[in-house]
Design an enzyme around this catalytic site. Structure first.
Site, PDB file in Angstrom:
ATOM      1  N   SER A   1       0.818  -1.211   0.000  1.00  0.00           N
ATOM      2  CA  SER A   1       0.000   0.000   0.000  1.00  0.00           C
ATOM      3  C   SER A   1       0.857   1.268   0.000  1.00  0.00           C
ATOM      4  O   SER A   1       1.703   1.420  -0.872  1.00  0.00           O
ATOM      5  CB  SER A   1      -0.943  -0.058   1.202  1.00  0.00           C
ATOM      6  OG  SER A   1      -2.057   0.727   0.945  1.00  0.00           O
TER       7      SER A   1
ATOM      8  N   LYS B   1       4.166   2.127  -2.475  1.00  0.00           N
ATOM      9  CA  LYS B   1       4.574   3.349  -3.185  1.00  0.00           C
ATOM     10  C   LYS B   1       6.022   3.663  -2.794  1.00  0.00           C
ATOM     11  O   LYS B   1       6.874   3.992  -3.615  1.00  0.00           O
ATOM     12  CB  LYS B   1       3.687   4.542  -2.803  1.00  0.00           C
ATOM     13  CG  LYS B   1       2.173   4.294  -2.854  1.00  0.00           C
ATOM     14  CD  LYS B   1       1.383   5.552  -2.433  1.00  0.00           C
ATOM     15  CE  LYS B   1       0.030   5.294  -1.782  1.00  0.00           C
ATOM     16  NZ  LYS B   1      -1.014   4.658  -2.531  1.00  0.00           N
TER      17      LYS B   1
ATOM     18  N   TRP C   1     -10.112   0.474  -5.037  1.00  0.00           N
ATOM     19  CA  TRP C   1      -9.549   1.783  -4.644  1.00  0.00           C
ATOM     20  C   TRP C   1      -8.145   1.940  -5.230  1.00  0.00           C
ATOM     21  O   TRP C   1      -7.723   3.029  -5.589  1.00  0.00           O
ATOM     22  CB  TRP C   1      -9.536   1.842  -3.113  1.00  0.00           C
ATOM     23  CG  TRP C   1      -9.019   3.083  -2.449  1.00  0.00           C
ATOM     24  CD1 TRP C   1      -7.924   3.167  -1.642  1.00  0.00           C
ATOM     25  CD2 TRP C   1      -9.580   4.401  -2.467  1.00  0.00           C
ATOM     26  NE1 TRP C   1      -7.762   4.442  -1.160  1.00  0.00           N
ATOM     27  CE2 TRP C   1      -8.776   5.230  -1.657  1.00  0.00           C
ATOM     28  CE3 TRP C   1     -10.695   4.968  -3.092  1.00  0.00           C
ATOM     29  CZ2 TRP C   1      -9.037   6.581  -1.447  1.00  0.00           C
ATOM     30  CZ3 TRP C   1     -10.959   6.330  -2.894  1.00  0.00           C
ATOM     31  CH2 TRP C   1     -10.143   7.119  -2.085  1.00  0.00           C
TER      32      TRP C   1
ATOM     33  N   HIS D   1      -7.543  -5.748  -0.010  1.00  0.00           N
ATOM     34  CA  HIS D   1      -6.323  -4.978   0.232  1.00  0.00           C
ATOM     35  C   HIS D   1      -5.571  -5.582   1.424  1.00  0.00           C
ATOM     36  O   HIS D   1      -5.971  -5.384   2.577  1.00  0.00           O
ATOM     37  CB  HIS D   1      -6.765  -3.546   0.542  1.00  0.00           C
ATOM     38  CG  HIS D   1      -5.658  -2.554   0.596  1.00  0.00           C
ATOM     39  ND1 HIS D   1      -4.949  -2.191  -0.512  1.00  0.00           N
ATOM     40  CD2 HIS D   1      -5.154  -1.845   1.636  1.00  0.00           C
ATOM     41  CE1 HIS D   1      -4.052  -1.277  -0.164  1.00  0.00           C
ATOM     42  NE2 HIS D   1      -4.144  -1.065   1.143  1.00  0.00           N
TER      43      HIS D   1
HETATM   44  C1  GTR Z   1      -5.274   4.528   2.078  1.00  0.00           C
HETATM   45  C2  GTR Z   1      -4.718   5.352   0.953  1.00  0.00           C
HETATM   46  C3  GTR Z   1      -4.029   4.460  -0.033  1.00  0.00           C
HETATM   47  C4  GTR Z   1      -3.135   3.451   0.620  1.00  0.00           C
HETATM   48  C5  GTR Z   1      -3.658   2.930   1.942  1.00  0.00           C
HETATM   49  C6  GTR Z   1      -2.655   2.206   2.826  1.00  0.00           C
HETATM   50  O1  GTR Z   1      -5.995   5.254   2.989  1.00  0.00           O
HETATM   51  O2  GTR Z   1      -5.776   6.034   0.353  1.00  0.00           O
HETATM   52  O3  GTR Z   1      -3.323   5.248  -0.956  1.00  0.00           O
HETATM   53  O4  GTR Z   1      -1.861   3.939   0.775  1.00  0.00           O
HETATM   54  O5  GTR Z   1      -4.182   3.921   2.718  1.00  0.00           O
HETATM   55  O6  GTR Z   1      -1.497   2.551   2.898  1.00  0.00           O
HETATM   56  O7  GTR Z   1      -3.085   1.263   3.501  1.00  0.00           O
END
Ligand code: GTR
Length: 416
Positions: free
Chosen positions: A256, A260, A347, A397
């Protein structure tokens, strides 16, 4: 009169910023805008790249500059920060499968300020010679990644508002850390809590290892830049101080927001031979110009500290971006990247993650290598393992045992 005008302008600016948080989110494939991704092999002055030499000399530095100046911010070359290491614990762990080490990093900045971070390292036992290593940050402390009760709580826990919540409990994230599987296959795993390097909160940035002010210039790094810098500091330690680690076989991985981060670290630090982005989404592997799922407006409004301020310019204006994320992935070549998506994680735009990985292929071709082959997004649970890799799995996720299995299969291929 003048004051009135300034007040009005300020109000307009504030309202605009507030509205960003509510920018629409599209989940409908038929509503994806028509777009063209910026060409990988055409320079800003129109020169067409034909050879790897031209890529290395001209196009790669140009793209690296774009991502530095307009998305993640410029990484400082000389920080003057000194790092000392102190082993706090070491011994057999995980039923004798591993030697566990817990190492305190003490960062001292030129003005004498000190910051502490804690590394947890599992080295496989009963393996002769040097071993490859997977380096990955965790979200809520080393103690959450394992059920072993002798793991010391990461120091940043104390800073966090939710420190008393279940999130920080020992073993809470253990399902995301397949240590046994990795160790049995001969890999070391190193983890650290990302908040130790820089707390992920705009109000706690004074605790960052790298200084970050409340007012930043357009191309000043944000926290993703700091966390990426931190990944390299973990590599420094493993390379110089862990005799069992093979410094030529280091992989960086993240989930996540940390996916990045792993990409940005992997682009800049060539010691990372394989770069693994798990469900990294917007500002990670996913193409921004599809504006599907999370978009620039939403991410920069929710996390104003992650990117450099210049990235805000593209809020609700992805069409104007002079780059897109396939070019970030391409900067990893001729080393390897692995992009992974999850079916229910819309998402993060799984399709955009796939296309981005695919569109990086021309650079592998320049190197006489094979990126992802042309074709539609593969079905779930059918990984593509070339010089670049991709899979999409069922589920949400998360980081699962299936993801680890695929990553280890791929690392076996690329690091042996
Ligand atoms: C969310 C965000 C994502 C992702 C995620 C995470 O809230 O919108 O870009 O980075 O967090 O890191 O779990």
């Amino acid at each position: 009169m003048k004051h009135h005008l300034i007040l009005c302008l300020t109000l307009i600016a504030l309202t605009a910023a507030a509205q960003n948080k509510n920018a629409p989110v599209n989940y409908d494939e038929s509503q994806v805008p028509a777009f063209q991704v910026p060409d990988l092999l055409t320079c800003s002055d129109g020169t067409r790249i034909e050879t790897r030499r031209q890529w290395q000399r001209k196009r790669r530095p140009e793209l690296l500059r774009l991502f530095s100046e307009q998305e993640y911010g410029i990484t400082p070359k000389h920080t003057g920060i000194k790092v000392k290491y102190e082993t706090l614990a070491s011994g057999p762990a995980l039923g004798g499968l591993a030697t566990q080490k817990q190492v305190r990093f003490v960062f001292t900045s030129p003005d004498g300020q000190k910051h502490e971070a804690l590394l947890l390292l599992y080295l496989p036992r009963n393996v002769a010679g040097r071993v490859p290593v997977i380096i990955a940050y965790n979200f809520h402390g080393n103690q959450t990644t394992t059920l072993q009760h002798d793991v010391i709580f990461s120091p940043s826990k104390e800073l966090m508002k939710d420190a008393g919540s279940g999130k920080w409990v020992c073993g809470e994230q253990a399902s995301r850390w397949c240590y046994e599987m990795a160790l049995q296959r001969g890999y070391a795993v190193a983890t650290m809590c990302y908040h130790d390097i820089c707390p992920d909160s705009p109000t706690l940035l004074s605790h960052s290892v790298l200084p970050i002010g409340t007012h930043r210039e357009a191309s000043d790094y944000g926290t993703i830049g700091i966390w990426a810098w931190g990944y390299s500091r973990i590599a420094d330690y493993l390379q110089k101080h862990e005799r069992q680690i093979d410094k030529h076989r280091m992989a960086v991985m993240g989930h996540s927001r940390l996916g990045k981060t792993a990409l940005w670290a992997g682009v800049q630090d060539k010691r990372f031979r394989v770069v693994i982005s798990n469900n990294s989404g917007c500002g990670g592997a996913a193409l921004s110009k599809r504006v599907f799922g999370e978009n620039v407006a939403r991410i920069t409004a929710a996390f104003p500290h992650w990117f450099c301020p210049a990235f805000n310019t593209y809020s609700e204006n992805e069409a104007a971006l002079p780059f897109d994320q396939h070019q970030l992935l391409a900067l990893i070549a001729p080393r390897h990247f692995y992009v992974a998506s999850a079916q229910d994680d819309q998402w993060a735009d799984p399709k955009g993650e796939y296309l981005s990985a695919l569109y990086a292929s021309p650079v592998y071709q320049l190197y006489g290598m094979q990126g992802l082959p042309d074709g539609p997004q593969p079905p779930v649970q059918q990984p593509l393992h070339y010089d670049a890799a991709y899979h999409i799995r069922t589920g949400s996720h998360d980081v699962t045992a299936y993801d680890w299995q695929c990553y280890l299969d791929y690392l076996d291929k690329m690091l042996r």
